[in-house]
Scaffold this active site. Structure first.
Site, PDB file in Angstrom:
ATOM      1  N   CYS A 101       4.293  -6.321 -10.300  1.00 44.43           N
ATOM      2  CA  CYS A 101       4.600  -6.534  -8.884  1.00 44.43           C
ATOM      3  C   CYS A 101       6.037  -6.997  -8.785  1.00 44.43           C
ATOM      4  CB  CYS A 101       3.661  -7.589  -8.300  1.00 44.43           C
ATOM      5  SG  CYS A 101       3.965  -7.950  -6.568  1.00 44.43           S
ATOM      6  N   HIS A 143      -3.315  -2.559  -4.253  1.00 42.34           N
ATOM      7  CA  HIS A 143      -2.327  -3.601  -4.552  1.00 42.34           C
ATOM      8  C   HIS A 143      -1.454  -3.871  -3.324  1.00 42.34           C
ATOM      9  CE1 HIS A 143       0.784  -5.535  -7.307  1.00 42.34           C
ATOM     10  NE2 HIS A 143       1.440  -5.381  -6.165  1.00 42.34           N
ATOM     11  N   GLU A 144      -0.924  -2.794  -2.729  1.00 45.48           N
ATOM     12  CA  GLU A 144      -0.012  -2.989  -1.593  1.00 45.48           C
ATOM     13  C   GLU A 144      -0.740  -3.559  -0.379  1.00 45.48           C
ATOM     14  OE1 GLU A 144       3.012  -3.063  -2.145  1.00 45.48           O
ATOM     15  OE2 GLU A 144       2.891  -2.052  -4.081  1.00 45.48           O
ATOM     16  N   HIS A 147      -1.254  -7.278  -0.337  1.00 43.27           N
ATOM     17  CA  HIS A 147      -0.120  -8.089   0.109  1.00 43.27           C
ATOM     18  C   HIS A 147      -0.240  -8.443   1.591  1.00 43.27           C
ATOM     19  CE1 HIS A 147       2.625  -8.371  -3.293  1.00 43.27           C
ATOM     20  NE2 HIS A 147       2.489  -7.078  -3.554  1.00 43.27           N
TER      21      HIS A 147
HETATM   22 NI    NI Z   1       3.159  -6.217  -5.347  1.00 42.75          NI
END
Ligand code: NI
Length: 179
Positions: A101, A143-144, A147
């Site tokens: 990341c 993953h994105e 966030h």
């Molecule tokens: Ni990330």
């Protein structure tokens, strides 16, 4: 072209739940997305979320037309702007794989993710996007989108023996800077 600095883990702005975009196709939103692409490409990221540059909105960008030097063995993911996304698992299969990341430079960890997902949302103009994805593509999206809920990948990890510095775990990738 504006390259923003990327917030690092520990910054409270990475822990916020991002606000949905209300109005599409504005000059401000176009500028945000362009800046996110420029910042992602500059850092050779596989994806980037608006919170990582301090913008409290549900916007992620990911994918590329070219192989990513940080993930050279991984399949290509189509370049995508995804706004107000929703991710739904397809089935109950999960798989473990290494993630990095841009908010945790120099580190990698093995993270469980849904193997197959459906994801939906909107593009810059407000047109709906609905796709199915699996494997690396599904992982990048999860993953994105995490966030946007203030979740960084270590918060998904179960085994911290599988966490460390990229240069130690993957010495063959030592030439890849700016992890
Ligand atoms: Ni990330």
């Amino acid at each position: 072209m504006t390259i923003h600095s990327i917030l690092k883990m520990g910054d409270a702005r990475l822990l916020r739940v991002a606000r949905p975009v209300q109005v599409f196709d504005t000059p401000e939103l176009r500028q945000l997305v362009q800046d996110m692409y420029d910042t992602m490409h500059h850092a050779s990221g596989a994806g980037l979320s608006a919170p990582q540059i301090g913008v409290d909105l549900q916007v992620v960008v990911f994918g590329s037309d070219k192989p990513n030097p940080r993930y050279p063995q991984r399949p290509m993911v189509p370049p995508t702007v995804l706004i107000n996304p929703v991710v739904v698992p397809m089935g109950s299969d999960t798989e473990m794989d290494w993630e990095g990341c841009l908010s945790l430079p120099g580190l990698r960890g093995k993270v469980p993710r849904w193997k197959r997902i459906q994801y939906s949302g909107f593009d810059l103009q407000g047109h709906p996007i609905a796709r199915e994805a699996e494997g690396f593509h599904a992982r990048v999206v999860q993953h994105e989108c995490d966030h946007l809920f203030g979740i960084l990948y270590p918060m998904r990890m179960q085994d911290f023996t599988q966490f460390g510095f990229t240069e130690v775990l993957f010495p063959e990738m030592a030439s890849v800077q700016d992890d």
